[in-house]
Scaffold this motif. Structure first.
Motif, PDB file in Angstrom:
ATOM      1  N   LEU A 168       0.860  -1.178   0.000  1.00  0.00           N
ATOM      2  CA  LEU A 168       0.000   0.000   0.000  1.00  0.00           C
ATOM      3  C   LEU A 168       0.898   1.230   0.000  1.00  0.00           C
ATOM      4  CD1 LEU A 168      -2.883   1.227   0.266  1.00  0.00           C
ATOM      5  CD2 LEU A 168      -2.507   1.237   2.744  1.00  0.00           C
ATOM      6  N   PHE A 169       0.650   2.121  -0.945  1.00  0.00           N
ATOM      7  CA  PHE A 169       1.425   3.349  -1.066  1.00  0.00           C
ATOM      8  C   PHE A 169       0.513   4.559  -0.876  1.00  0.00           C
ATOM      9  CE2 PHE A 169       3.879   0.244  -3.408  1.00  0.00           C
ATOM     10  CZ  PHE A 169       5.185   0.533  -3.055  1.00  0.00           C
ATOM     11  N   GLY A 170       1.096   5.653  -0.376  1.00  0.00           N
ATOM     12  CA  GLY A 170       0.341   6.884  -0.199  1.00  0.00           C
ATOM     13  C   GLY A 170       1.215   8.094  -0.472  1.00  0.00           C
ATOM     14  N   CYS A 171       0.566   9.223  -0.706  1.00  0.00           N
ATOM     15  CA  CYS A 171       1.272  10.480  -0.974  1.00  0.00           C
ATOM     16  C   CYS A 171       1.332  11.303   0.308  1.00  0.00           C
ATOM     17  CB  CYS A 171       0.552  11.262  -2.069  1.00  0.00           C
ATOM     18  SG  CYS A 171       1.300  12.879  -2.431  1.00  0.00           S
ATOM     19  N   VAL A 172       2.526  11.702   0.726  1.00  0.00           N
ATOM     20  CA  VAL A 172       2.661  12.462   1.968  1.00  0.00           C
ATOM     21  C   VAL A 172       2.048  13.848   1.831  1.00  0.00           C
ATOM     22  CG1 VAL A 172       4.705  11.200   2.742  1.00  0.00           C
ATOM     23  CG2 VAL A 172       4.979  13.243   1.332  1.00  0.00           C
ATOM     24  N   ARG A 173       1.960  14.373   0.597  1.00  0.00           N
ATOM     25  CA  ARG A 173       1.356  15.691   0.379  1.00  0.00           C
ATOM     26  C   ARG A 173      -0.160  15.595   0.271  1.00  0.00           C
ATOM     27  NH1 ARG A 173       5.782  14.691  -2.286  1.00  0.00           N
ATOM     28  NH2 ARG A 173       7.590  16.076  -2.190  1.00  0.00           N
ATOM     29  N   HIS A 174      -0.638  14.476  -0.202  1.00  0.00           N
ATOM     30  CA  HIS A 174      -2.075  14.244  -0.346  1.00  0.00           C
ATOM     31  C   HIS A 174      -2.389  12.873   0.251  1.00  0.00           C
ATOM     32  CE1 HIS A 174      -0.762  16.913  -3.677  1.00  0.00           C
ATOM     33  NE2 HIS A 174      -1.826  17.623  -3.307  1.00  0.00           N
ATOM     34  N   PRO A 175      -2.471  12.795   1.584  1.00  0.00           N
ATOM     35  CA  PRO A 175      -2.580  11.496   2.265  1.00  0.00           C
ATOM     36  C   PRO A 175      -3.792  10.661   1.869  1.00  0.00           C
ATOM     37  CG  PRO A 175      -2.036  13.238   3.820  1.00  0.00           C
ATOM     38  CD  PRO A 175      -2.393  13.912   2.538  1.00  0.00           C
ATOM     39  N   GLU A 176      -4.807  11.311   1.317  1.00  0.00           N
ATOM     40  CA  GLU A 176      -5.994  10.557   0.901  1.00  0.00           C
ATOM     41  C   GLU A 176      -5.754   9.795  -0.398  1.00  0.00           C
ATOM     42  OE1 GLU A 176      -6.002  14.293  -1.377  1.00  0.00           O
ATOM     43  OE2 GLU A 176      -5.601  13.776   0.722  1.00  0.00           O
ATOM     44  N   GLN A 177      -4.662  10.130  -1.084  1.00  0.00           N
ATOM     45  CA  GLN A 177      -4.329   9.443  -2.323  1.00  0.00           C
ATOM     46  C   GLN A 177      -3.551   8.163  -1.981  1.00  0.00           C
ATOM     47  OE1 GLN A 177      -5.112  10.355  -5.618  1.00  0.00           O
ATOM     48  NE2 GLN A 177      -6.481  11.779  -4.559  1.00  0.00           N
ATOM     49  N   LEU A 178      -4.176   7.018  -2.233  1.00  0.00           N
ATOM     50  CA  LEU A 178      -3.590   5.727  -1.900  1.00  0.00           C
ATOM     51  C   LEU A 178      -3.661   4.799  -3.097  1.00  0.00           C
ATOM     52  CD1 LEU A 178      -5.419   5.321   1.518  1.00  0.00           C
ATOM     53  CD2 LEU A 178      -2.970   5.808   1.271  1.00  0.00           C
ATOM     54  N   LYS A 179      -2.662   3.954  -3.242  1.00  0.00           N
ATOM     55  CA  LYS A 179      -2.648   2.938  -4.319  1.00  0.00           C
ATOM     56  C   LYS A 179      -2.085   1.640  -3.752  1.00  0.00           C
ATOM     57  CE  LYS A 179      -2.013   6.147  -8.227  1.00  0.00           C
ATOM     58  NZ  LYS A 179      -1.164   6.502  -9.408  1.00  0.00           N
ATOM     59  N   SER A 180      -2.657   0.528  -4.194  1.00  0.00           N
ATOM     60  CA  SER A 180      -2.153  -0.771  -3.771  1.00  0.00           C
ATOM     61  C   SER A 180      -1.564  -1.514  -4.975  1.00  0.00           C
ATOM     62  CB  SER A 180      -3.264  -1.612  -3.145  1.00  0.00           C
ATOM     63  OG  SER A 180      -4.336  -1.814  -4.044  1.00  0.00           O
ATOM     64  N   VAL A 181      -0.591  -2.349  -4.673  1.00  0.00           N
ATOM     65  CA  VAL A 181       0.125  -3.114  -5.692  1.00  0.00           C
ATOM     66  C   VAL A 181       0.235  -4.546  -5.195  1.00  0.00           C
ATOM     67  CG1 VAL A 181       2.317  -3.415  -6.922  1.00  0.00           C
ATOM     68  CG2 VAL A 181       1.455  -1.116  -6.453  1.00  0.00           C
ATOM     69  N   VAL A 182       0.075  -5.505  -6.097  1.00  0.00           N
ATOM     70  CA  VAL A 182       0.294  -6.895  -5.747  1.00  0.00           C
ATOM     71  C   VAL A 182       1.315  -7.493  -6.702  1.00  0.00           C
ATOM     72  CG1 VAL A 182      -1.658  -7.677  -7.157  1.00  0.00           C
ATOM     73  CG2 VAL A 182      -0.766  -9.156  -5.359  1.00  0.00           C
ATOM     74  N   GLN A 183       2.252  -8.265  -6.164  1.00  0.00           N
ATOM     75  CA  GLN A 183       3.208  -9.005  -6.973  1.00  0.00           C
ATOM     76  C   GLN A 183       3.214 -10.451  -6.494  1.00  0.00           C
ATOM     77  OE1 GLN A 183       7.041  -6.985  -6.749  1.00  0.00           O
ATOM     78  NE2 GLN A 183       6.454  -5.571  -8.371  1.00  0.00           N
ATOM     79  N   HIS A 184       3.712 -11.345  -7.355  1.00  0.00           N
ATOM     80  CA  HIS A 184       3.720 -12.752  -6.995  1.00  0.00           C
ATOM     81  C   HIS A 184       5.140 -13.299  -7.077  1.00  0.00           C
ATOM     82  CE1 HIS A 184      -0.645 -13.277  -6.817  1.00  0.00           C
ATOM     83  NE2 HIS A 184      -0.685 -12.396  -7.797  1.00  0.00           N
ATOM     84  N   THR A 185       5.472 -14.155  -6.141  1.00  0.00           N
ATOM     85  CA  THR A 185       6.811 -14.738  -6.106  1.00  0.00           C
ATOM     86  C   THR A 185       6.881 -15.916  -7.055  1.00  0.00           C
ATOM     87  OG1 THR A 185       6.113 -16.134  -4.237  1.00  0.00           O
ATOM     88  CG2 THR A 185       7.159 -14.054  -3.728  1.00  0.00           C
TER      89      THR A 185
END
Length: 249
Positions: free
Chosen positions: A232-249
């Protein structure tokens, strides 16, 4: 054909023989960790944190022997992280056919991952020579090299395998006793990518986002997400902006 079958049979036997010591060591480490007292584990974690020389910018979710009846993942973010607008909030991770992150009003005392209570451990951080920038240290051997007291505390719990015990304690998503960054659950700090890095940019300002949370799929649901890594990633300037990423091993 019979000779080929014989070759495969011999190879299978050799592999099984080679795996026996590894499996025995793995069970020994897991039994030692399970038998450790809360005060022993807390002492180990405090010693790890003391190996850092500058303020931490994230946490590792380390194992404890405590459990609860929450089948999901509920992760309070410790207050006080610098430039981390999500500090003090709680993330709930839900799972159905997919994994979803959301902030909730709950305020549990400690993070829990599928019923297993974790201890947020500050990632040791050091100032690099020359550039003066900070660098996180994740590898157990670095902690051991910096603290004889830490090695002694680990040997009290598992005399023959202090490094492997520490790897197991700090890798909530793994069971091998080998240190694998992608087996770690992390808050902040930096991502351990299962594949090529997939950094995210804010849709509002275009700046690179900060890692908020990293969870191995095994900490969410060992059966259905055992090969997944969730970020889960977020923007420190716009904390409401969030994005999730999934990767597989």
């Amino acid at each position: 054909m019979s000779s080929l079958v014989l070759v495969f049979a011999v190879l299978a036997i050799l592999l099984a023989v080679a795996l026996i010591p590894f499996n025995l060591r793995q069970r020994r480490i897991m039994r030692a960790a399970a038998a450790a007292s809360a005060s022993q584990l807390e002492h180990i974690y405090q010693l790890v944190e003391r190996t850092g020389s500058i303020a931490s910018n994230g946490y590792i979710l380390a194992r404890t022997n405590e459990t609860n009846d929450n089948p999901g993942c509920l992760i309070p973010i410790p207050a006080g992280l610098p430039d981390f607008p999500w500090a003090g909030k709680t993330i709930e991770v839900t799972r159905t056919d997919d994994v979803a992150f959301r902030f909730v009003d709950a305020a549990p005392a400690q993070p829990s991952l599928s019923g297993k209570v974790c201890r947020p451990l500050q990632v040791p951080r050091h100032q690099t020579t020359g550039t003066g920038q900070g660098r996180n240290a994740f590898a157990p051997e670095k902690y051991l090299a910096a603290s004889e007291e830490l090695e002694a505390a680990l040997k009290q719990v598992c005399p023959g395998h202090p490094k492997e015990l520490l790897s197991y304690l700090l890798c909530a998503g793994g069971e091998s006793g080998e240190f694998e960054p992608i087996d770690q659950a992390r808050i902040g700090a930096s991502a351990a990518w299962a594949q090529s890095p997939k950094h995210q940019d804010c849709d509002v300002c275009g700046k690179r986002m900060t890692l908020v949370l990293q969870l191995p799929g095994t900490t969410i649901d060992r059966k259905h997400f055992h090969s997944g890594m969730f970020y889960l990633f977020g923007c420190v300037r716009h904390p409401e902006q969030l994005k999730s990423v999934v990767q597989h091993t």
